[in-house]
Design a protein around this motif. Structure first.
Motif, short mmCIF file in Angstrom:
data_model
loop_
_atom_site.label_atom_id
_atom_site.label_comp_id
_atom_site.label_asym_id
_atom_site.label_seq_id
_atom_site.Cartn_x
_atom_site.Cartn_y
_atom_site.Cartn_z
N ALA A 273 0.83 -1.21 0.00
CA ALA A 273 0.00 0.00 0.00
C ALA A 273 0.86 1.25 0.00
O ALA A 273 0.62 2.19 -0.77
N ALA A 274 1.88 1.29 0.86
CA ALA A 274 2.76 2.46 0.93
C ALA A 274 3.53 2.65 -0.37
O ALA A 274 3.71 3.78 -0.85
N LEU A 275 4.00 1.54 -0.94
CA LEU A 275 4.77 1.62 -2.18
C LEU A 275 3.95 2.26 -3.29
O LEU A 275 4.40 3.19 -3.97
N PHE A 276 2.72 1.77 -3.46
CA PHE A 276 1.92 2.26 -4.58
C PHE A 276 1.25 3.60 -4.28
O PHE A 276 0.95 4.36 -5.21
N ASP A 277 1.02 3.91 -3.03
CA ASP A 277 0.55 5.26 -2.71
C ASP A 277 1.58 6.30 -3.15
O ASP A 277 1.24 7.35 -3.70
N GLY A 278 2.85 5.99 -2.89
CA GLY A 278 3.91 6.91 -3.30
C GLY A 278 4.13 6.94 -4.80
O GLY A 278 4.52 7.97 -5.36
N TYR A 279 3.87 5.81 -5.44
CA TYR A 279 4.13 5.66 -6.88
C TYR A 279 2.97 6.17 -7.72
O TYR A 279 3.14 6.50 -8.91
N ALA A 280 1.78 6.27 -7.12
CA ALA A 280 0.56 6.55 -7.88
C ALA A 280 0.65 7.75 -8.82
O ALA A 280 0.25 7.65 -9.99
N PRO A 281 1.16 8.91 -8.37
CA PRO A 281 1.12 10.08 -9.26
C PRO A 281 1.89 9.90 -10.57
O PRO A 281 1.56 10.53 -11.57
N ARG A 282 2.92 9.06 -10.56
CA ARG A 282 3.71 8.90 -11.78
C ARG A 282 3.59 7.48 -12.35
O ARG A 282 4.33 7.12 -13.28
N PHE A 283 2.65 6.70 -11.83
CA PHE A 283 2.53 5.29 -12.20
C PHE A 283 2.27 5.12 -13.70
O PHE A 283 2.99 4.40 -14.39
N GLU A 284 1.23 5.77 -14.20
CA GLU A 284 0.86 5.55 -15.60
C GLU A 284 1.93 6.07 -16.55
O GLU A 284 2.27 5.40 -17.53
N ALA A 285 2.46 7.24 -16.26
CA ALA A 285 3.50 7.79 -17.15
C ALA A 285 4.72 6.88 -17.19
O ALA A 285 5.31 6.66 -18.26
#
Length: 396
Positions: A273-285
């Motif tokens: 959860a913490a990993l992807f919360d931090g990654y979310a804003p740039r995940f798709e790009a």
């Protein structure tokens, strides 16, 4: 706007003053019995409700605290102090959107109050509305340029917005004024790391540790900087130190175990959860820049196994998207849907981005196994794209 005018009865005055002092002394449990008595006195229900909300928030009884704040606002919805308190409670509960509404109402009620503007900026920051957060935090700091909390928050907003030079300037000014402020060196090093300066981040972190600062964030930033430069072996003791200094942090615990060669087959829920919360804003790009093809491959598999859907003769639905992330699979299947699309993911940040696509009838934050064990209605399609790599053993 409500103002608290105490009646002449000495009992009410004493109870209110005593409860307020206990809250200032961080003794909320002792304040509650006084507030119960205060609420029974004529004309003091609203005043007691506000202090009760503050006491319950201090005890982390957040649902009760919000209910008490609701009561305080029932008589005067424009009461800025009550709006601000409820905004802080809602932020603590993870309800940032509702906190934004309260903080915005407080700003409208008392536009001269920099604390209300800083609170609104903080709530906007939680929703990753960086430009808006920077504006309100900047307004607050202009009103009180010496306020360390406002400057710190503004620096964090610049950092998260990717404006690292502006963030560095804020942190440097704050460090010059308050060199012993906890967490500041870690923020400065984190900003350097996020800007791409891993060597600079290491130098800052090592200098901080050398000066006697023993903080989990500082060890964590140093460990991440070492990993970024390929020095994983050197990072391990710093991940371990960070985990020891922050015993409830599952993210650090997982990294420490992995770095020391003691990792489990499956990453902990808190780590993912913490990993992807931090990654979310740039995940798709990030994925799209790598030529990520999985959503398209899922679509092709649907076309292969459901030719009537591919031909437009039938529609999909209901569909369950396990580990839906930001909703890329939903986008790939959108024109085939004829029934509700439901997603589940551990990361709130990813779910917020999925919700913004307005394709999902329902989105749930939670662990997939537990969700499925609760019972799921029949689905025409269940998708799990790039999910099982996080599960370890799949026998269950």
């Amino acid at each position: 706007m409500t103002t608290l005018a105490m009646p002449g009865e000495s009992l009410g005055v004493r109870l209110h003053a005593s409860a307020r002092q206990l809250l200032l002394d961080q003794r909320p449990a002792e304040a509650l019995p006084m507030l119960d008595r205060l609420a029974r006195l004529p004309g003091l229900v609203t005043a007691a409700a506000l202090l009760r909300a503050e006491a319950l928030a201090g005890l982390e009884r957040l649902v009760e605290a919000e209910a008490a704040a609701d009561l305080a606002l029932a008589e005067d919805p424009e009461w800025s102090a009550a709006r601000q308190l409820r905004a802080r409670i809602r932020l603590a509960r993870g309800a940032a959107k509702a906190a934004i509404d309260d903080a915005a109402a407080a700003v409208m009620a008392t536009p001269w109050d920099p604390g209300a503007k800083a609170l609104l900026g903080t709530a906007l920051l939680e929703e990753r509305l960086y430009d808006e957060a920077i504006w309100f935090l900047g307004e607050a700091m202009q009103a009180e340029p010496g306020h360390p909390g406002f400057r710190r928050r503004l620096g964090q907003a610049f950092m998260l917005a990717g404006r690292h030079a502006a963030a560095a300037e804020q942190f440097a000014q704050l460090l010059a004024a308050r060199p012993g402020e906890p967490g500041l060196v870690a923020l400065q090093a984190q900003n350097a790391l996020l800007s791409g300066d891993a060597e600079g981040a290491m130098a800052m972190a090592r200098a901080g540790l050398g000066s006697g600062i023993a903080e989990a964030p500082l060890h964590s930033v140093l460990a991440h900087a070492l990993v970024a430069t390929g020095r994983v072996g050197e990072a391990a003791p710093h991940f371990a130190a960070a985990a020891r200094l922050s015993p409830g942090n599952g993210y650090l615990a997982h990294l420490a175990a992995a770095a020391m060669g003691e990792g489990t087959e499956r990453a902990t829920e808190s780590y993912v959860a913490a990993l992807f919360d931090g990654y979310a804003p740039r995940f798709e790009a990030s994925l799209l820049s790598l030529g990520y093809r999985v959503p398209g491959l899922v679509r092709r598999m649907v076309e292969r196994h459901c030719p009537a859907v591919a031909a437009g003769q039938e529609r999909l639905g209901p569909v369950l998207d396990l580990g839906c992330g930001t909703g890329l699979v939903g986008v790939a299947l959108a024109d085939y849907l004829g029934g509700p699309l439901t997603g589940i993911d551990l990361s709130r940040g990813m779910l917020e981005l999925a919700a913004a696509k307005q394709l999902y009838a329902g989105l749930h934050q939670g662990e997939i196994g537990a969700f499925l064990q609760q019972g799921v209605p029949p689905q025409s399609l269940i998708v799990a794209a790039d999910v099982f790599i996080y599960f370890g053993r799949l026998e269950e």
